[in-house]
Design an enzyme around this catalytic site. Structure first.
Site, mmCIF file in Angstrom:
data_model
loop_
_atom_site.group_PDB
_atom_site.id
_atom_site.type_symbol
_atom_site.label_atom_id
_atom_site.label_comp_id
_atom_site.label_asym_id
_atom_site.label_seq_id
_atom_site.Cartn_x
_atom_site.Cartn_y
_atom_site.Cartn_z
ATOM 1 C CB SER A 83 -0.920 0.032 1.228
ATOM 2 O OG SER A 83 -0.146 0.028 2.415
ATOM 3 C CB CYS A 84 2.595 3.135 1.893
ATOM 4 S SG CYS A 84 3.596 4.607 2.137
ATOM 5 N N GLY A 85 5.009 2.655 -0.491
ATOM 6 C CA GLY A 85 6.425 2.357 -0.650
ATOM 7 C C GLY A 85 7.336 3.428 -0.130
ATOM 8 C CB CYS A 93 6.240 4.357 4.847
ATOM 9 S SG CYS A 93 4.555 4.731 4.331
#
Length: 287
Positions: free
Chosen positions: A121-123, A125
């Site tokens: 979902s999030c790279g 971070c």
């Protein structure tokens, strides 16, 4: 480890108050560990770079795109091979890939000042410094102009090319279009940043970089990281079916990228670089 991009499960479906048991298809999600082999031929070493949750398939392109968009490589010639590791635990089979860097490529693992761990979902971070990301992106300087109609028709072409999404509804897609609006490549993944890395890796392998004569469409929102990866690849225009973030818009402006959001057949929003779109309207509001 599954070798397919689609899995099956039994579900209980509620429809208008009635419950039925039925099979359902799911997009496969599994971890991929990316390693690099580097150093002189007689003194090869290995560094574990990242673990990302991805949909199996196009793993070599994903790894290549990841290394490129992170600034570890700048061209395909710096890579000797990208292969799945065989000497791993049974449960890791097919989920560990090693990219062999050319012995003459100067890779220093000490420069990696941040944790590369990403998820579906999030790279972004794991990055410890947003400034370091800005420094990787060059200004995009091109005379490319895209017809408005080519941009508006792109989502339908992207959706038509999403094989796994058609069955599961659970994958993001990134598509590469030429200046005539033709879909050149499409890559799917549970992670939007993985889909982009797969696409960039494909372009890198086909000697298409920089993408100054192409545009990219992503099926979801335009996050900061997607714009960063697009800017690293030199794409002149990026469009998204969803909304961009404030950081994404700022980065697009800073790198000279045209950024389009909320793209549908009947319209879109332009957040930067209006000069690269040949608008069909006689009059428009300049902002």
């Amino acid at each position: 480890m599954s070798n397919t991009r689609v899995g099956a499960t039994e579900i209980i479906k509620n429809y208008k108050g009635d419950y039925t048991s039925r099979p359902d298809l799911l997009a496969t999600e599994e971890p991929l560990e990316i390693r690099v082999g580097f150093g002189e031929e007689h003194n090869r070493r290995e560094e574990k770079l990242a673990v990302t949750m991805r949909t199996p398939g196009n793993d070599a392109e994903l790894a290549m795109g990841f290394l490129f968009t992170e600034g570890i490589i700048t061209n395909a010639e710096q890579v000797v091979s990208a292969l799945h590791c065989e000497n791993v635990k049974p449960e890791e089979k097919g989920n560990v890939i090693r990219v062999e860097l050319h012995p003459e490529h100067n890779f220093d693992p000490a420069i990696l000042q941040r944790n590369f761990y990403t998820n579906s979902s999030c790279g972004v971070c794991g990055k410890s410094s947003i400034e370091s990301i800005h420094q990787l992106c060059n200004y995009i300087d091109t005379d490319l102009v895209i017809e408005e109609s080519y941009i508006r028709s792109a989502p339908e072409k992207l959706r038509a090319g999403q094989d796994v999404f058609e069955h599961t509804g659970g994958l993001h897609a990134a598509g590469l279009f030429d200046k005539l609006g033709q879909l050149c490549f499409i890559r799917e993944d549970v992670g939007r940043h993985n889909a982009m890395d797969k696409l960039v890796g494909t372009a890198l392998s086909n000697s298409l970089l920089p993408l100054s004569e192409y545009f990219i469409l992503v099926s979801g929102r335009a996050s900061f990281e997607l714009v960063q990866k697009g800017a690293m690849a030199g794409t002149a225009l990026m469009a998204a079916v969803g909304a961009p973030s404030s950081l994404a818009v700022n980065l697009a402006k800073e790198t000279g990228m045209t950024l389009v959001g909320f793209l549908k057949m009947d319209g879109f929003n332009i957040y930067s670089g209006i000069e690269r779109i040949n608008l069909q309207a006689d009059n428009y509001l300049k902002v």
